[in-house]
Design a protein around this motif. Structure first.
Motif, PDB file in Angstrom:
ATOM      1  N   ARG A 297      15.527  71.418  44.128  1.00 25.79           N
ATOM      2  CA  ARG A 297      15.085  70.516  45.174  1.00 25.79           C
ATOM      3  C   ARG A 297      14.112  71.204  46.108  1.00 25.79           C
ATOM      4  NH1 ARG A 297      18.761  67.995  49.933  1.00 25.79           N
ATOM      5  NH2 ARG A 297      17.106  66.845  50.939  1.00 25.79           N
ATOM      6  N   THR A 298      13.055  70.483  46.477  1.00 27.86           N
ATOM      7  CA  THR A 298      12.060  71.023  47.391  1.00 27.86           C
ATOM      8  C   THR A 298      11.689  69.961  48.408  1.00 27.86           C
ATOM      9  OG1 THR A 298      10.259  70.335  45.928  1.00 27.86           O
ATOM     10  CG2 THR A 298      11.073  72.590  45.675  1.00 27.86           C
ATOM     11  N   GLY A 299      11.398  70.415  49.632  1.00 27.24           N
ATOM     12  CA  GLY A 299      10.793  69.645  50.700  1.00 27.24           C
ATOM     13  C   GLY A 299      11.005  68.154  50.744  1.00 27.24           C
ATOM     14  N   GLY A 300      12.204  67.705  51.081  1.00 27.88           N
ATOM     15  CA  GLY A 300      12.412  66.302  51.332  1.00 27.88           C
ATOM     16  C   GLY A 300      12.592  65.430  50.120  1.00 27.88           C
ATOM     17  N   SER A 301      12.695  66.025  48.928  1.00 24.39           N
ATOM     18  CA  SER A 301      12.901  65.249  47.707  1.00 24.39           C
ATOM     19  C   SER A 301      14.117  65.766  46.961  1.00 24.39           C
ATOM     20  CB  SER A 301      11.672  65.328  46.799  1.00 24.39           C
ATOM     21  OG  SER A 301      10.577  64.659  47.370  1.00 24.39           O
ATOM     22  N   TYR A 302      14.817  64.860  46.306  1.00 22.99           N
ATOM     23  CA  TYR A 302      15.977  65.233  45.525  1.00 22.99           C
ATOM     24  C   TYR A 302      15.563  65.599  44.097  1.00 22.99           C
ATOM     25  CZ  TYR A 302      18.888  63.670  49.358  1.00 22.99           C
ATOM     26  OH  TYR A 302      19.487  63.555  50.590  1.00 22.99           O
ATOM     27  N   THR A 303      16.488  66.271  43.407  1.00 18.85           N
ATOM     28  CA  THR A 303      16.216  66.769  42.070  1.00 18.85           C
ATOM     29  C   THR A 303      15.816  65.633  41.125  1.00 18.85           C
ATOM     30  OG1 THR A 303      17.770  68.585  42.354  1.00 18.85           O
ATOM     31  CG2 THR A 303      17.208  67.990  40.097  1.00 18.85           C
ATOM     32  N   ARG A 304      14.686  65.824  40.472  1.00 18.01           N
ATOM     33  CA  ARG A 304      14.200  64.849  39.498  1.00 18.01           C
ATOM     34  C   ARG A 304      14.330  65.456  38.113  1.00 18.01           C
ATOM     35  NH1 ARG A 304       8.387  61.622  39.716  1.00 18.01           N
ATOM     36  NH2 ARG A 304       8.567  60.589  37.677  1.00 18.01           N
ATOM     37  N   ASP A 305      15.211  64.876  37.297  1.00 15.63           N
ATOM     38  CA  ASP A 305      15.407  65.374  35.941  1.00 15.63           C
ATOM     39  C   ASP A 305      15.750  64.209  35.028  1.00 15.63           C
ATOM     40  OD1 ASP A 305      18.072  64.774  36.505  1.00 15.63           O
ATOM     41  OD2 ASP A 305      18.662  66.860  36.809  1.00 15.63           O
ATOM     42  N   GLU A 306      16.191  64.507  33.811  1.00 15.01           N
ATOM     43  CA  GLU A 306      16.470  63.435  32.856  1.00 15.01           C
ATOM     44  C   GLU A 306      17.623  62.553  33.296  1.00 15.01           C
ATOM     45  OE1 GLU A 306      19.296  66.645  32.118  1.00 15.01           O
ATOM     46  OE2 GLU A 306      17.114  66.616  32.395  1.00 15.01           O
ATOM     47  N   LEU A 307      18.531  63.094  34.100  1.00 15.70           N
ATOM     48  CA  LEU A 307      19.671  62.314  34.557  1.00 15.70           C
ATOM     49  C   LEU A 307      19.313  61.375  35.697  1.00 15.70           C
ATOM     50  CD1 LEU A 307      22.705  62.023  33.906  1.00 15.70           C
ATOM     51  CD2 LEU A 307      23.164  63.690  35.703  1.00 15.70           C
ATOM     52  N   THR A 308      18.351  61.749  36.515  1.00 19.97           N
ATOM     53  CA  THR A 308      17.999  60.945  37.686  1.00 19.97           C
ATOM     54  C   THR A 308      16.707  60.162  37.498  1.00 19.97           C
ATOM     55  OG1 THR A 308      16.814  62.805  38.719  1.00 19.97           O
ATOM     56  CG2 THR A 308      19.171  62.573  39.223  1.00 19.97           C
TER      57      THR A 308
ATOM     58  N   ASP B 265      12.658  60.526  47.270  1.00 24.18           N
ATOM     59  CA  ASP B 265      12.479  61.088  48.602  1.00 24.18           C
ATOM     60  C   ASP B 265      13.677  60.776  49.495  1.00 24.18           C
ATOM     61  OD1 ASP B 265      11.432  58.579  50.561  1.00 24.18           O
ATOM     62  OD2 ASP B 265      11.110  58.313  48.407  1.00 24.18           O
ATOM     63  N   GLU B 266      13.958  61.685  50.408  1.00 24.51           N
ATOM     64  CA  GLU B 266      15.100  61.557  51.315  1.00 24.51           C
ATOM     65  C   GLU B 266      15.054  60.260  52.113  1.00 24.51           C
ATOM     66  OE1 GLU B 266      15.364  64.812  53.961  1.00 24.51           O
ATOM     67  OE2 GLU B 266      16.340  66.152  52.523  1.00 24.51           O
ATOM     68  N   GLU B 267      13.890  59.913  52.644  1.00 25.56           N
ATOM     69  CA  GLU B 267      13.781  58.748  53.520  1.00 25.56           C
ATOM     70  C   GLU B 267      14.260  57.480  52.812  1.00 25.56           C
ATOM     71  OE1 GLU B 267      10.480  56.399  56.297  1.00 25.56           O
ATOM     72  OE2 GLU B 267       9.858  58.054  54.998  1.00 25.56           O
ATOM     73  N   THR B 268      13.814  57.272  51.580  1.00 20.48           N
ATOM     74  CA  THR B 268      14.208  56.078  50.835  1.00 20.48           C
ATOM     75  C   THR B 268      15.686  56.110  50.490  1.00 20.48           C
ATOM     76  OG1 THR B 268      11.982  55.833  49.909  1.00 20.48           O
ATOM     77  CG2 THR B 268      13.781  54.726  48.750  1.00 20.48           C
TER      78      THR B 268
ATOM     79  N   VAL C 126      19.984  62.860  42.786  1.00 19.93           N
ATOM     80  CA  VAL C 126      20.030  61.519  43.365  1.00 19.93           C
ATOM     81  C   VAL C 126      18.706  60.807  43.107  1.00 19.93           C
ATOM     82  CG1 VAL C 126      20.465  60.186  45.467  1.00 19.93           C
ATOM     83  CG2 VAL C 126      21.430  62.478  45.233  1.00 19.93           C
ATOM     84  N   SER C 127      18.779  59.510  42.851  1.00 20.28           N
ATOM     85  CA  SER C 127      17.558  58.713  42.758  1.00 20.28           C
ATOM     86  C   SER C 127      17.810  57.336  43.350  1.00 20.28           C
ATOM     87  CB  SER C 127      17.082  58.576  41.313  1.00 20.28           C
ATOM     88  OG  SER C 127      18.037  57.892  40.525  1.00 20.28           O
ATOM     89  N   ALA C 128      16.737  56.731  43.841  1.00 19.08           N
ATOM     90  CA  ALA C 128      16.766  55.359  44.325  1.00 19.08           C
ATOM     91  C   ALA C 128      15.930  54.503  43.394  1.00 19.08           C
ATOM     92  CB  ALA C 128      16.213  55.283  45.743  1.00 19.08           C
ATOM     93  N   LYS C 129      16.259  53.211  43.341  1.00 19.93           N
ATOM     94  CA  LYS C 129      15.479  52.278  42.549  1.00 19.93           C
ATOM     95  C   LYS C 129      15.478  50.943  43.273  1.00 19.93           C
ATOM     96  CE  LYS C 129      14.807  50.751  37.750  1.00 19.93           C
ATOM     97  NZ  LYS C 129      15.429  50.669  36.397  1.00 19.93           N
TER      98      LYS C 129
ATOM     99  N   ARG D 100      18.001  47.023  46.162  1.00 23.75           N
ATOM    100  CA  ARG D 100      17.838  48.432  46.511  1.00 23.75           C
ATOM    101  C   ARG D 100      19.077  49.165  46.012  1.00 23.75           C
ATOM    102  NH1 ARG D 100      18.446  47.799  52.295  1.00 23.75           N
ATOM    103  NH2 ARG D 100      19.173  45.733  51.668  1.00 23.75           N
ATOM    104  N   SER D 101      18.913  50.263  45.329  1.00 24.53           N
ATOM    105  CA  SER D 101      20.078  50.961  44.777  1.00 24.53           C
ATOM    106  C   SER D 101      19.873  52.468  44.820  1.00 24.53           C
ATOM    107  CB  SER D 101      20.339  50.517  43.331  1.00 24.53           C
ATOM    108  OG  SER D 101      19.263  50.903  42.488  1.00 24.53           O
ATOM    109  N   VAL D 102      21.002  53.173  44.854  1.00 23.36           N
ATOM    110  CA  VAL D 102      21.018  54.636  44.778  1.00 23.36           C
ATOM    111  C   VAL D 102      22.082  55.044  43.763  1.00 23.36           C
ATOM    112  CG1 VAL D 102      21.742  56.745  46.004  1.00 23.36           C
ATOM    113  CG2 VAL D 102      20.123  55.165  47.074  1.00 23.36           C
TER     114      VAL D 102
END
Length: 222
Positions: free
Chosen positions: A4-15, A27-30, A168-171, A111-113
């Protein structure tokens, strides 16, 4: 290990969703805005080789989710183990029903997480108190300061598990109806029906003194 870097959550095949990837955000804000707008989540885990999904209350405190439960709950007992409990937590808000001229293109605005990770039972008394107050305030902001806190017996019967937010991811989906060109002249109504939570007027219990006005934070809900 988290990348994880600067305001964003881990982006990988699971998320990363396999469909409609353009609707995803990391992104954290969303993510935080979606989590903070609700209080009911669904907790998924595997028990005895079978998938289980339970609804429960939650609260976000920084980059942690606290989930409410009972000390008699089998999954929460599993989270007390030093290895923790692998979980998937989901939060969803439905904002509209999207009705198209074809059945295929019916949809919903939402909106979902989705959060993956290992949950652990909270055992530190100070953190447990903080988590319980946060869960009460997630449901009704300001309520934890306007009620009796749990006594020792009640707190001992209550379990809270902690999930660090990382994978974590949002959609989200917004907007109107998608139609096939050949369907545009069909005689069916099409459009979006807005959906929003509604709070009715507070109904006092018989043990509330006559003439006592509901607190201002309840009016704010409406």
């Amino acid at each position: 290990m988290s990348d994880r870097t600067g305001g964003s959550y881990t982006r990988d095949e699971l998320t990363t969703p396999t469909r409609s990837k353009e609707r995803a955000a990391w992104d954290e804000e969303t993510v935080h805005a979606i989590l903070d707008a609700g209080y009911l989540c669904h907790l998924g885990f595997v028990r005895d080789g079978a998938p289980v999904v339970l609804p429960t209350l939650y609260a976000r405190v920084g980059d942690r989710l606290y989930l409410h439960g009972s000390t008699g709950s089998r999954p929460l007992r599993g989270a007390k183990d030093e290895r923790g409990l692998p979980v998937c937590v989901t939060v969803t808000h439905v904002d509209g029903l999207v009705l198209a001229k074809s059945a295929f293109h019916h949809s919903a605005n939402y909106r979902s997480v989705v959060a993956h990770g290992t949950a652990y039972q909270v055992t530190d008394p100070a953190e447990l108190r903080l988590a319980l107050d946060a869960i009460v305030d997630q449901v009704v902001p300001g309520r934890s300061a306007d009620c009796r806190p749990g006594n020792a017996k009640e707190v001992a019967a209550t379990a809270v598990i902690r999930l660090e937010l990382d994978r974590v991811s949002a959609k989200t989906r917004t907007g109107g109806v998608n139609e096939e060109p050949e369907d545009l002249d069909l005689p069916y109504w099409a459009g979006v029906v807005p959906v929003a939570p509604a709070y009715g007027p507070p109904a006092a219990s018989p043990h509330t003194a006559a003439g006592t006005e509901p607190p201002a934070y309840l009016s704010a809900l409406r």
